[in-house]
Scaffold this motif. Structure first.
Motif, PDB file in Angstrom:
ATOM      1  N   ARG A 186       0.845  -1.200   0.000  1.00 21.97           N
ATOM      2  CA  ARG A 186       0.000   0.000   0.000  1.00 21.97           C
ATOM      3  C   ARG A 186       0.875   1.243   0.000  1.00 21.97           C
ATOM      4  O   ARG A 186       1.825   1.341   0.785  1.00 21.97           O
ATOM      5  CB  ARG A 186      -0.906   0.015   1.240  1.00 21.97           C
ATOM      6  N   CYS A 188       0.652   5.502   0.162  1.00 18.94           N
ATOM      7  CA  CYS A 188      -0.103   6.738   0.260  1.00 18.94           C
ATOM      8  C   CYS A 188       0.794   7.845  -0.276  1.00 18.94           C
ATOM      9  O   CYS A 188       1.861   8.116   0.290  1.00 18.94           O
ATOM     10  CB  CYS A 188      -0.484   7.004   1.718  1.00 18.94           C
ATOM     11  N   SER A 189       0.398   8.447  -1.385  1.00 20.28           N
ATOM     12  CA  SER A 189       1.193   9.529  -1.961  1.00 20.28           C
ATOM     13  C   SER A 189       0.658  10.857  -1.429  1.00 20.28           C
ATOM     14  O   SER A 189      -0.542  11.109  -1.474  1.00 20.28           O
ATOM     15  CB  SER A 189       1.108   9.470  -3.490  1.00 20.28           C
ATOM     16  N   ASN A 219      -3.241   5.334  -2.726  1.00 17.51           N
ATOM     17  CA  ASN A 219      -4.188   6.410  -2.472  1.00 17.51           C
ATOM     18  C   ASN A 219      -3.425   7.726  -2.303  1.00 17.51           C
ATOM     19  O   ASN A 219      -2.208   7.735  -2.123  1.00 17.51           O
ATOM     20  CB  ASN A 219      -5.131   6.092  -1.304  1.00 17.51           C
ATOM     21  N   HIS A 220      -4.127   8.826  -2.447  1.00 17.16           N
ATOM     22  CA  HIS A 220      -3.504  10.153  -2.393  1.00 17.16           C
ATOM     23  C   HIS A 220      -4.104  10.937  -1.242  1.00 17.16           C
ATOM     24  O   HIS A 220      -5.322  10.911  -1.043  1.00 17.16           O
ATOM     25  CB  HIS A 220      -3.768  10.927  -3.694  1.00 17.16           C
ATOM     26  N   LEU A 221      -3.253  11.632  -0.502  1.00  9.57           N
ATOM     27  CA  LEU A 221      -3.756  12.528   0.549  1.00  9.57           C
ATOM     28  C   LEU A 221      -3.117  13.896   0.376  1.00  9.57           C
ATOM     29  O   LEU A 221      -1.942  13.995  -0.029  1.00  9.57           O
ATOM     30  CB  LEU A 221      -3.391  12.008   1.941  1.00  9.57           C
ATOM     31  N   ALA A 226      -2.798  14.468   5.641  1.00  5.98           N
ATOM     32  CA  ALA A 226      -1.836  13.409   6.004  1.00  5.98           C
ATOM     33  C   ALA A 226      -1.227  13.686   7.377  1.00  5.98           C
ATOM     34  O   ALA A 226      -1.065  12.769   8.192  1.00  5.98           O
ATOM     35  CB  ALA A 226      -0.737  13.320   4.945  1.00  5.98           C
ATOM     36  N   GLN A 229      -3.886  12.681   9.803  1.00  7.22           N
ATOM     37  CA  GLN A 229      -4.090  11.221   9.848  1.00  7.22           C
ATOM     38  C   GLN A 229      -2.941  10.505  10.560  1.00  7.22           C
ATOM     39  O   GLN A 229      -3.140   9.469  11.199  1.00  7.22           O
ATOM     40  CB  GLN A 229      -4.232  10.649   8.431  1.00  7.22           C
ATOM     41  N   GLN A 236      -2.935   3.140   9.546  1.00  5.37           N
ATOM     42  CA  GLN A 236      -3.462   3.063   8.178  1.00  5.37           C
ATOM     43  C   GLN A 236      -2.344   3.141   7.138  1.00  5.37           C
ATOM     44  O   GLN A 236      -2.564   2.846   5.977  1.00  5.37           O
ATOM     45  CB  GLN A 236      -4.476   4.186   7.933  1.00  5.37           C
ATOM     46  N   PHE A 237      -1.129   3.569   7.549  1.00  2.35           N
ATOM     47  CA  PHE A 237      -0.062   3.789   6.567  1.00  2.35           C
ATOM     48  C   PHE A 237       0.886   2.598   6.457  1.00  2.35           C
ATOM     49  O   PHE A 237       1.243   1.977   7.455  1.00  2.35           O
ATOM     50  CB  PHE A 237       0.760   5.031   6.942  1.00  2.35           C
ATOM     51  N   ILE A 240       4.589   5.784   2.783  1.00  6.23           N
ATOM     52  CA  ILE A 240       4.192   7.157   2.471  1.00  6.23           C
ATOM     53  C   ILE A 240       5.198   7.703   1.465  1.00  6.23           C
ATOM     54  O   ILE A 240       6.403   7.724   1.725  1.00  6.23           O
ATOM     55  CB  ILE A 240       4.195   8.049   3.734  1.00  6.23           C
TER      56      ILE A 240
END
Ligand code: IPM
Ligand code: MG
Length: 357
Positions: A186, A188-189, A219-221, A226, A229, A236-237, A240
């Motif tokens: 996973r 997160c960008s 997914n993107h934040l 971010a 979060q 959840q990360f 990153i």
């Protein structure tokens, strides 16, 4: 016998004392695992300014380029803040990153069960956190041009430029995909695409790559979200992925999840040259020389060097296990202290680690 050439940059503040502890451990571990480390200590940062007037002397840079890996402690001291920017310790660090093309900065953040109580966040929030920040390190607003200060009628104007090209985004994103593939798949960008053009390009490029890497979930934040979060629900990360400036900020924030910024190692990597391995924390001039600094982030950086840079996996494992063992026994430096633990200094925790190896 396998031989590795290591450039050591003790730097400033607590740098020399945490270096001494780490170097002794590396000597022991290399003997135990049947390889030889050849250390070459060089001037860097404030200590280099004092001797040569330059934060990154040519001799240091040449030695780094020829090495198999560079182990850096920390640089900086407020006493250099009044120097012109190009003569400050931090500029030497940026130059080292640029000259060695260290575009990929990897900062793993893993909560050790024994340190859960040391965090300022509730145990239930941080339990099980295991994430990696992949920060682009040689571009973005840190290096963008034009930059500078100019006089205007009403005073001065200062400016920097946040810029990324497709290539720069692709190569750091590819590192994140590779890392994610060996973890929980996973990414997160993190960007600010709702406001910044440079972030929109970032997002577009990452999206394009995600089509070619469908085994990894993307997914993107936005960076503000971010940041929120990260302390709301850090579990959840997994990976990153972010730019130079956002990564700088988020990695300090993420560091505090672990209880102490004194625990976090990092690796800065290029495509095929030597990497630079360094703790995320700074030089802490206020506690320099008092023998209370926590050397563990540098020890863990040395473990990353063994694993990634030198492919000495078993030695890396045993160094990390030694850190866990000492912490499990309740032996702590001041920054990690809580009830029932025994407080020791920098040198003493080094000796305890030696016993644990
Ligand atoms: C880091 C540091 C550096 C940075 C400073 C010392 C230039 O904060 O490595 O995170 O901003 O990159
Ligand atoms: Mg930083």
């Amino acid at each position: 016998m396998r031989k590795h050439h290591i450039v050591i940059l003790p730097g400033d503040g607590i740098g020399p004392e945490i270096t001494e502890v780490t170097k002794e451990l590396l000597e022991i571990i290399s003997q135990k695992h049947g390889f030889q480390l050849i250390f070459d200590e060089q001037l860097f940062g404030g200590s280099a300014i004092d001797f040569t007037g330059e934060p990154l002397p040519d001799k240091t840079l040449e030695a780094c380029k020829k090495s198999d890996a560079v182990l850096l402690a920390a640089i900086g001291n407020p006493k250099y803040d009044s120097l012109p920017r190009d003569k400050r310790p931090e500029t030497g660090l940026l130059e080292l990153r640029a000259k060695l093309d260290l575009f990929a900065n990897i900062r793993p953040i893993k909560i050790l069960p024994s340190l859960i109580e040391s965090s300022s966040l509730k145990a239930e929030v941080i339990k099980g956190v295991d994430l990696i920040v992949v920060r682009e390190l040689t571009g973005g607003i840190y290096f963008g041009k034009p930059k500078g200060r100019i006089e205007i009628d009403s005073g001065e104007r200062a400016f920097n430029t946040m810029t990324y090209s497709s290539n720069e985004i692709q190569r750091i994103a590819e590192i994140a995909f590779e890392l994610a593939r060996n973890r929980n798949r996973r990414i997160c960008s993190v960007d600010k695409a709702n406001v910044l053009d440079v972030s929109q390009l970032w997002r577009d490029e990452v999206e394009k790559l995600s089509k070619k890497n469908e085994d990894v979930e993307i997914n993107h934040l936005y960076v503000d979200n971010a940041a929120m979060q990260l302390i709301r629900n850090p579990r959840q990360f997994d990976v990153i992925l972010t730019s130079n400036l956002f990564g700088d900020i988020l990695s300090d924030e993420a560091a505090m999840l672990t209880g102490s910024i004194g625990m976090l190692p990092s690796a800065s990597l290029s495509i095929d040259g030597p990497g630079v391995y360094e703790p995320v924390h700074g030089s802490a001039p206020d506690i320099a020389g008092l023998d209370i600094a926590n050397p563990l982030a540098m020890v863990l950086s040395a473990a990353m060097m063994l694993r990634i840079g030198l492919k000495e996996t078993k030695a890396a494992d045993s160094l990390e296990q030694a850190v866990n063992k000492v912490l499990d026994e309740g032996i702590r430096t001041r920054d990690l202290m809580n009830n029932d633990c025994v407080e020791v200094g920098c040198r003493k925790i080094g000796k305890e680690l030696q016993k644990a190896i």
